[in-house]
Write a protein that holds these residues in place. Structure first.
Motif, mmCIF file in Angstrom:
data_model
loop_
_atom_site.group_PDB
_atom_site.id
_atom_site.type_symbol
_atom_site.label_atom_id
_atom_site.label_comp_id
_atom_site.label_asym_id
_atom_site.label_seq_id
_atom_site.Cartn_x
_atom_site.Cartn_y
_atom_site.Cartn_z
ATOM 1 N N UNK A 138 -18.941 -10.855 6.124
ATOM 2 C CA UNK A 138 -18.474 -12.226 6.375
ATOM 3 C C UNK A 138 -17.867 -12.311 7.767
ATOM 4 N N UNK A 139 -18.035 -13.454 8.436
ATOM 5 C CA UNK A 139 -17.441 -13.598 9.765
ATOM 6 C C UNK A 139 -15.932 -13.806 9.672
ATOM 7 N N UNK A 140 -15.223 -13.231 10.620
ATOM 8 C CA UNK A 140 -13.771 -13.409 10.688
ATOM 9 C C UNK A 140 -13.342 -13.417 12.150
ATOM 10 N N UNK A 141 -12.220 -14.041 12.388
ATOM 11 C CA UNK A 141 -11.734 -14.185 13.754
ATOM 12 C C UNK A 141 -10.539 -13.287 14.051
ATOM 13 N N UNK A 142 -9.909 -12.763 13.020
ATOM 14 C CA UNK A 142 -8.707 -11.968 13.248
ATOM 15 C C UNK A 142 -8.640 -10.739 12.367
ATOM 16 N N UNK A 143 -7.548 -10.000 12.481
ATOM 17 C CA UNK A 143 -7.388 -8.796 11.663
ATOM 18 C C UNK A 143 -7.143 -9.155 10.200
ATOM 19 N N UNK A 144 -7.330 -8.179 9.335
ATOM 20 C CA UNK A 144 -7.152 -8.450 7.916
ATOM 21 C C UNK A 144 -5.786 -8.022 7.396
ATOM 22 N N UNK A 145 -4.912 -7.515 8.284
ATOM 23 C CA UNK A 145 -3.588 -7.083 7.826
ATOM 24 C C UNK A 145 -2.579 -7.136 8.967
ATOM 25 N N UNK A 146 -1.330 -7.350 8.580
ATOM 26 C CA UNK A 146 -0.201 -7.300 9.511
ATOM 27 C C UNK A 146 0.811 -6.336 8.904
ATOM 28 N N UNK A 147 1.076 -5.230 9.585
ATOM 29 C CA UNK A 147 1.992 -4.214 9.073
ATOM 30 C C UNK A 147 3.401 -4.466 9.582
ATOM 31 N N UNK A 148 4.377 -4.189 8.724
ATOM 32 C CA UNK A 148 5.772 -4.347 9.123
ATOM 33 C C UNK A 148 6.595 -3.236 8.504
ATOM 34 N N UNK A 149 7.796 -3.089 9.012
ATOM 35 C CA UNK A 149 8.694 -2.029 8.562
ATOM 36 C C UNK A 149 9.033 -2.193 7.087
ATOM 37 N N UNK A 150 9.050 -1.085 6.375
ATOM 38 C CA UNK A 150 9.362 -1.109 4.948
ATOM 39 C C UNK A 150 10.723 -1.752 4.723
ATOM 40 N N UNK A 157 0.843 -1.178 0.000
ATOM 41 C CA UNK A 157 0.000 0.000 0.000
ATOM 42 C C UNK A 157 0.884 1.235 0.000
ATOM 43 N N UNK A 158 0.714 2.088 -0.991
ATOM 44 C CA UNK A 158 1.537 3.298 -1.068
ATOM 45 C C UNK A 158 1.260 4.240 0.093
ATOM 46 N N UNK A 159 0.037 4.256 0.588
ATOM 47 C CA UNK A 159 -0.316 5.156 1.688
ATOM 48 C C UNK A 159 0.081 4.583 3.050
ATOM 49 N N UNK A 160 0.064 3.272 3.188
ATOM 50 C CA UNK A 160 0.285 2.665 4.490
ATOM 51 C C UNK A 160 1.642 1.987 4.635
ATOM 52 N N UNK A 161 2.375 1.792 3.577
ATOM 53 C CA UNK A 161 3.650 1.102 3.662
ATOM 54 C C UNK A 161 3.486 -0.377 3.395
ATOM 55 N N UNK A 162 4.434 -1.156 3.854
ATOM 56 C CA UNK A 162 4.405 -2.598 3.621
ATOM 57 C C UNK A 162 3.494 -3.287 4.627
ATOM 58 N N UNK A 163 2.715 -4.221 4.116
ATOM 59 C CA UNK A 163 1.876 -5.026 4.995
ATOM 60 C C UNK A 163 1.536 -6.327 4.298
ATOM 61 N N UNK A 164 1.048 -7.271 5.081
ATOM 62 C CA UNK A 164 0.601 -8.548 4.560
ATOM 63 C C UNK A 164 -0.887 -8.651 4.829
ATOM 64 N N UNK A 165 -1.672 -8.831 3.789
ATOM 65 C CA UNK A 165 -3.102 -9.075 3.972
ATOM 66 C C UNK A 165 -3.267 -10.476 4.540
ATOM 67 N N UNK A 166 -4.127 -10.614 5.535
ATOM 68 C CA UNK A 166 -4.308 -11.901 6.201
ATOM 69 C C UNK A 166 -5.718 -12.429 5.995
ATOM 70 N N UNK A 167 -5.793 -13.725 5.888
ATOM 71 C CA UNK A 167 -7.054 -14.449 5.875
ATOM 72 C C UNK A 167 -6.791 -15.723 6.657
ATOM 73 N N UNK A 168 -7.653 -16.037 7.588
ATOM 74 C CA UNK A 168 -7.444 -17.190 8.454
ATOM 75 C C UNK A 168 -8.275 -18.377 7.982
ATOM 76 N N UNK A 169 -7.679 -19.572 8.031
ATOM 77 C CA UNK A 169 -8.351 -20.787 7.565
ATOM 78 C C UNK A 169 -9.640 -21.027 8.343
ATOM 79 N N UNK A 170 -9.665 -20.720 9.621
ATOM 80 C CA UNK A 170 -10.861 -20.928 10.448
ATOM 81 C C UNK A 170 -12.037 -20.096 9.943
ATOM 82 N N UNK A 171 -11.759 -18.939 9.325
ATOM 83 C CA UNK A 171 -12.848 -18.098 8.811
ATOM 84 C C UNK A 171 -13.729 -18.866 7.831
ATOM 85 N N UNK A 172 -13.134 -19.797 7.073
ATOM 86 C CA UNK A 172 -13.907 -20.587 6.105
ATOM 87 C C UNK A 172 -14.881 -21.546 6.785
#
Length: 169
Positions: free
Chosen positions: A117-129, A50-65
């Motif tokens: 949709x139901x989810x159990x966790x956050x949708x992103x994990x941010x880390x240093x560029x 994301x150019x506005x937010x920096x580096x991150x990993x979009x997350x999706x958890x297997x349990x959500x399915x």
């Protein structure tokens, strides 16, 4: 003059209330990080930038399915807690859902609705560029879960359950 002092007192009381609420929220999160149950959830990461937010990993958890989705025909709201069983390595498996936090030795995490949709966790994990390569092997999310079902994502782990992103000392 009396009304000016009442206004000042009201402003000070409102400020104290806001500060008190913020301090309580911080304290609750610190308690979860310190004393919360460790729970590992399998994830299916995506690695956008994301150019506005920096580096991150979009997350999706297997349990959500496995969580029951709202089908529109149920008049009652969807379940609020995912009931989890943990193995010896703290990896979670969904055993059911509940409208109230279950008692006993089970772990329950709050279910949230995101985009309908139901989810159990956050949708992103941010880390240093520039550190994205440290997280490419992520396969598990490590959470600290409080007794009330609130959870904080604390680390990502690889397939062998090693924490990612930590510097060796």
């Amino acid at each position: 003059m009396k009304s000016a002092s009442y206004v000042r007192a009201a402003i000070l009381a409102a400020l104290a209330l806001v500060l008190g609420v913020a301090l309580k929220a911080i304290h609750d999160r610190e308690q979860t990080l310190t004393h919360g149950q460790v729970v590992l959830l399998q994830l299916a990461p995506v690695d956008p930038r994301s150019l506005m937010q920096g580096d991150y990993m979009a997350l999706r958890f297997a349990i959500d399915n496995e969580l029951p989705a709202r089908d529109g025909t149920r008049p009652s709201p969807p379940a609020r807690y995912a009931v989890l069983a943990l193995d010896a390595q703290d990896r979670a498996r969904l055993t059911g859902v509940s409208d109230t936090p279950p008692a006993g030795e089970v772990v329950a995490m709050r279910i949230r609705q995101r985009d309908g949709r139901p989810t159990i966790g956050p949708n992103a994990f941010f880390f240093q560029e520039g550190t994205a390569d440290r997280y490419e092997a992520a396969r598990w999310g490590e959470f600290r879960v409080a007794p009330d079902g609130s959870a904080l994502l604390t680390h990502l782990r690889d397939a062998e359950l090693n924490r990612l992103g930590e510097q060796l000392r």
